[in-house]
Design a protein around this motif. Structure first.
Motif, PDB file in Angstrom:
ATOM      1  N   LEU A  51      51.343  78.146 156.894  1.00 41.51           N
ATOM      2  CA  LEU A  51      50.626  77.192 156.054  1.00 41.51           C
ATOM      3  C   LEU A  51      49.148  77.113 156.423  1.00 41.51           C
ATOM      4  O   LEU A  51      48.283  77.010 155.549  1.00 41.51           O
ATOM      5  N   LEU A  52      48.855  77.161 157.724  1.00 39.44           N
ATOM      6  CA  LEU A  52      47.467  77.043 158.167  1.00 39.44           C
ATOM      7  C   LEU A  52      46.679  78.326 157.960  1.00 39.44           C
ATOM      8  O   LEU A  52      45.438  78.297 157.988  1.00 39.44           O
ATOM      9  N   GLU A  53      47.364  79.449 157.768  1.00 42.58           N
ATOM     10  CA  GLU A  53      46.676  80.725 157.604  1.00 42.58           C
ATOM     11  C   GLU A  53      45.755  80.704 156.385  1.00 42.58           C
ATOM     12  O   GLU A  53      44.682  81.326 156.395  1.00 42.58           O
ATOM     13  N   GLY A  54      46.133  79.986 155.353  1.00 41.85           N
ATOM     14  CA  GLY A  54      45.278  79.906 154.167  1.00 41.85           C
ATOM     15  C   GLY A  54      43.928  79.290 154.484  1.00 41.85           C
ATOM     16  O   GLY A  54      42.882  79.772 154.023  1.00 41.85           O
ATOM     17  N   ALA A  55      43.932  78.204 155.290  1.00 47.55           N
ATOM     18  CA  ALA A  55      42.661  77.577 155.674  1.00 47.55           C
ATOM     19  C   ALA A  55      41.840  78.504 156.566  1.00 47.55           C
ATOM     20  O   ALA A  55      40.606  78.569 156.446  1.00 47.55           O
ATOM     21  N   TYR A 212      53.356  78.087 146.537  1.00 47.12           N
ATOM     22  CA  TYR A 212      54.333  77.014 146.329  1.00 47.12           C
ATOM     23  C   TYR A 212      54.384  76.061 147.517  1.00 47.12           C
ATOM     24  O   TYR A 212      54.323  74.839 147.350  1.00 47.12           O
ATOM     25  N   VAL A 213      54.500  76.606 148.725  1.00 49.20           N
ATOM     26  CA  VAL A 213      54.664  75.753 149.908  1.00 49.20           C
ATOM     27  C   VAL A 213      53.416  74.908 150.133  1.00 49.20           C
ATOM     28  O   VAL A 213      53.506  73.693 150.377  1.00 49.20           O
ATOM     29  N   ARG A 214      52.236  75.516 150.055  1.00 48.70           N
ATOM     30  CA  ARG A 214      51.010  74.734 150.238  1.00 48.70           C
ATOM     31  C   ARG A 214      50.838  73.719 149.125  1.00 48.70           C
ATOM     32  O   ARG A 214      50.435  72.578 149.370  1.00 48.70           O
ATOM     33  N   GLY A 215      51.156  74.125 147.888  1.00 45.53           N
ATOM     34  CA  GLY A 215      51.080  73.174 146.789  1.00 45.53           C
ATOM     35  C   GLY A 215      52.060  72.028 146.939  1.00 45.53           C
ATOM     36  O   GLY A 215      51.753  70.882 146.592  1.00 45.53           O
ATOM     37  N   ILE A 220      53.249  66.305 147.986  1.00 44.59           N
ATOM     38  CA  ILE A 220      53.856  65.241 148.788  1.00 44.59           C
ATOM     39  C   ILE A 220      52.808  64.224 149.221  1.00 44.59           C
ATOM     40  O   ILE A 220      53.001  63.002 149.101  1.00 44.59           O
ATOM     41  N   LEU A 221      51.661  64.703 149.714  1.00 51.44           N
ATOM     42  CA  LEU A 221      50.610  63.803 150.189  1.00 51.44           C
ATOM     43  C   LEU A 221      50.040  62.954 149.048  1.00 51.44           C
ATOM     44  O   LEU A 221      49.819  61.753 149.217  1.00 51.44           O
ATOM     45  N   ILE A 222      49.808  63.580 147.888  1.00 53.13           N
ATOM     46  CA  ILE A 222      49.234  62.833 146.762  1.00 53.13           C
ATOM     47  C   ILE A 222      50.203  61.778 146.248  1.00 53.13           C
ATOM     48  O   ILE A 222      49.827  60.613 146.025  1.00 53.13           O
ATOM     49  N   VAL A 223      51.467  62.168 146.056  1.00 55.63           N
ATOM     50  CA  VAL A 223      52.462  61.207 145.553  1.00 55.63           C
ATOM     51  C   VAL A 223      52.689  60.094 146.576  1.00 55.63           C
ATOM     52  O   VAL A 223      52.827  58.914 146.214  1.00 55.63           O
ATOM     53  N   VAL A 297      52.271  68.599 138.890  1.00 48.00           N
ATOM     54  CA  VAL A 297      53.052  69.828 139.096  1.00 48.00           C
ATOM     55  C   VAL A 297      52.484  71.002 138.300  1.00 48.00           C
ATOM     56  O   VAL A 297      52.269  72.085 138.867  1.00 48.00           O
ATOM     57  N   PRO A 298      52.202  70.859 136.991  1.00 51.98           N
ATOM     58  CA  PRO A 298      51.582  71.990 136.284  1.00 51.98           C
ATOM     59  C   PRO A 298      50.226  72.382 136.861  1.00 51.98           C
ATOM     60  O   PRO A 298      49.871  73.568 136.878  1.00 51.98           O
ATOM     61  N   LEU A 299      49.459  71.402 137.341  1.00 51.71           N
ATOM     62  CA  LEU A 299      48.138  71.703 137.889  1.00 51.71           C
ATOM     63  C   LEU A 299      48.237  72.469 139.200  1.00 51.71           C
ATOM     64  O   LEU A 299      47.471  73.412 139.449  1.00 51.71           O
ATOM     65  N   LEU A 300      49.198  72.095 140.060  1.00 49.61           N
ATOM     66  CA  LEU A 300      49.317  72.716 141.377  1.00 49.61           C
ATOM     67  C   LEU A 300      50.035  74.051 141.336  1.00 49.61           C
ATOM     68  O   LEU A 300      49.671  74.987 142.059  1.00 49.61           O
ATOM     69  N   PHE A 301      51.058  74.159 140.502  1.00 48.63           N
ATOM     70  CA  PHE A 301      51.930  75.326 140.572  1.00 48.63           C
ATOM     71  C   PHE A 301      51.748  76.305 139.413  1.00 48.63           C
ATOM     72  O   PHE A 301      52.032  77.487 139.572  1.00 48.63           O
ATOM     73  N   SER A 302      51.301  75.815 138.256  1.00 49.18           N
ATOM     74  CA  SER A 302      51.029  76.673 137.113  1.00 49.18           C
ATOM     75  C   SER A 302      52.195  77.628 136.892  1.00 49.18           C
ATOM     76  O   SER A 302      53.323  77.211 136.653  1.00 49.18           O
ATOM     77  N   GLU A 303      51.936  78.954 137.024  1.00 47.80           N
ATOM     78  CA  GLU A 303      52.983  79.954 136.798  1.00 47.80           C
ATOM     79  C   GLU A 303      53.551  80.497 138.103  1.00 47.80           C
ATOM     80  O   GLU A 303      54.133  81.581 138.128  1.00 47.80           O
ATOM     81  N   VAL A 304      53.368  79.745 139.197  1.00 49.52           N
ATOM     82  CA  VAL A 304      53.843  80.240 140.499  1.00 49.52           C
ATOM     83  C   VAL A 304      55.346  80.414 140.488  1.00 49.52           C
ATOM     84  O   VAL A 304      55.893  81.393 140.975  1.00 49.52           O
ATOM     85  N   VAL A 305      56.042  79.448 139.945  1.00 53.56           N
ATOM     86  CA  VAL A 305      57.507  79.493 139.926  1.00 53.56           C
ATOM     87  C   VAL A 305      57.968  79.490 138.479  1.00 53.56           C
ATOM     88  O   VAL A 305      57.685  78.560 137.729  1.00 53.56           O
ATOM     89  N   ASN A 306      58.656  80.526 138.080  1.00 52.06           N
ATOM     90  CA  ASN A 306      59.169  80.645 136.719  1.00 52.06           C
ATOM     91  C   ASN A 306      60.682  80.779 136.790  1.00 52.06           C
ATOM     92  O   ASN A 306      61.238  81.855 136.594  1.00 52.06           O
ATOM     93  N   LEU A 307      61.337  79.671 137.102  1.00 50.62           N
ATOM     94  CA  LEU A 307      62.783  79.659 137.266  1.00 50.62           C
ATOM     95  C   LEU A 307      63.394  78.648 136.309  1.00 50.62           C
ATOM     96  O   LEU A 307      62.807  77.591 136.032  1.00 50.62           O
ATOM     97  N   HIS A 308      64.578  78.957 135.842  1.00 51.93           N
ATOM     98  CA  HIS A 308      65.304  78.036 134.968  1.00 51.93           C
ATOM     99  C   HIS A 308      65.770  76.828 135.780  1.00 51.93           C
ATOM    100  O   HIS A 308      66.099  76.953 136.964  1.00 51.93           O
TER     101      HIS A 308
END
Length: 365
Positions: A51-55, A212-215, A220-223, A297-308
């Protein structure tokens, strides 16, 4: 039967790349399934470092040396960890204790309300049904009290283990970030060189899992923050505890929000009764859930996860049953991994079935 199995094997496992990919997947699942508890500190450290690797990479893009970027990100991580342990955890513990003490009074008030239902609505509920409900409530209250006592004893027994983890995990996170290239080079040295299919699947999954994980952590923090400020505004009891539960509820898609509605509504009812404040709290909570599902959710994840949705719920049930909370949290990334593997899996079934059958019959003859 044997020709059928042979055709299936040749169709799906004739490519060595597929065998390598299947071996790596089975090895990874086996390690987590059978050695997950033993390797819990290492797995937690890997996840945090991931998770920290992105920063760290973002700081490197600003031309900051990797060692300096790792040190800065690690110091921020430690500051957040220490602040959480010193500020948030004590308040959560205090509110949990207060809520457990208040539960008997809530149960008594609930029983009084239930006893009035047969008089007001005799056509819908009888006294016998009320007695059965009250018996179930008493049994659940006793069981909850026993679980709390057991949890208290277990936490006292494992306090030393938790303290050790709090020392070991940050150290491992630092070195995983600092020596990332060397560690990955050492691991890949044991893997086959010709693993193009595995690299292809990982390249696709890595982008989606990281996003997905970072989003999800940001969600979680925002909610959590939005719920806490809302509950504080309405002066709702156990605001930090309830908002923390609301924040964690986003881990379980569809189901989490419905489950957390119950404690929020119960606490608000026993504090305010059937009043305007009770209604305002539920409306505000519904607005938070609506904004989370339709805006955040649409703002953070967009098309990251496309699952039924059925696939998501199935993944939550399956991986949650295997690995508990971690399985629930990583259910969607794991389902995304499975989806990527299925999509990338080579298929040698272009030959029509009757021609393929004729070829195998000729070989058998």
């Amino acid at each position: 039967m044997i020709p059928v199995l042979r055709r299936w094997y040749e169709r799906h496992f004739s490519d060595p790349q597929v065998v390598i990919l299947a071996f790596l997947l089975l090895l990874g699942f086996a390690v987590v399934l059978f050695a997950g508890r033993l390797l819990a500190p290492l797995l937690a450290s890997i996840i945090i470092a991931y998770l920290l690797e992105g920063a760290v990479r973002r700081l490197q893009n600003w031309r900051i040396p990797r060692m300096a970027a790792v040190t800065l990100v690690f110091l921020v991580f430690m500051a957040v960890l220490v602040a959480t342990l010193l500020v948030v955890v004590p308040v959560l513990s205090q509110q949990i204790t207060q809520l457990v003490r208040e539960l008997p009074n809530m149960v008594v008030q609930g029983q009084n309300i239930l006893l009035q239902l047969p008089e007001r609505y005799p056509q819908f509920i009888t006294e016998e049904q009320v007695r059965e409900i009250m018996g179930a409530i008493r049994a659940e209250s006793i069981a909850l009290g026993q679980r709390v006592v057991n949890l208290t004893l277990a936490s006292a027994v494992h306090a030393v283990t938790i303290m050790v983890y709090l020392v070991i995990v940050p150290i491992m996170v630092f070195f995983l970030l600092k020596d990332k290239d060397a560690i990955l080079g050492w691991i890949t040295g044991f893997l086959p060189r010709d693993r193009g299919l595995a690299n292809e699947v990982w390249a696709e999954v890595n982008i989606k899992i990281a996003s997905y994980v970072r989003g999800k952590f940001v969600e979680i923090l925002i909610v959590w923050a939005a719920s806490y400020l809302t509950f504080i505004y309405f002066n709702l009891n156990y605001a930090l505890l309830l908002s923390f539960m609301v924040g964690l509820s986003v881990i379980i898609p569809y189901i989490g929000a419905a489950l957390v509605t119950i404690p929020v509504a119960v606490v608000a009812y026993f504090q305010f009764g059937v009043s305007s404040e009770f209604t305002y709290v539920l409306i505000a909570y519904a607005v938070i859930q609506f904004l989370d599902g339709n805006v955040l959710v649409p703002l953070l994840f967009s098309e990251v996860v496309n699952l039924h949705p059925v696939a998501i719920i199935t993944a939550v049930i399956l991986f949650g049953g295997l690995w508990g909370l971690w399985g629930v949290f990583f259910a969607i990334p794991l389902a995304t991994l499975i989806q990527a593997v299925i999509r990338s899996w080579p298929r040698h079934g272009n030959m029509p079935d009757h021609e393929e059958q004729t070829r195998y019959d000729n070989e058998a003859a």
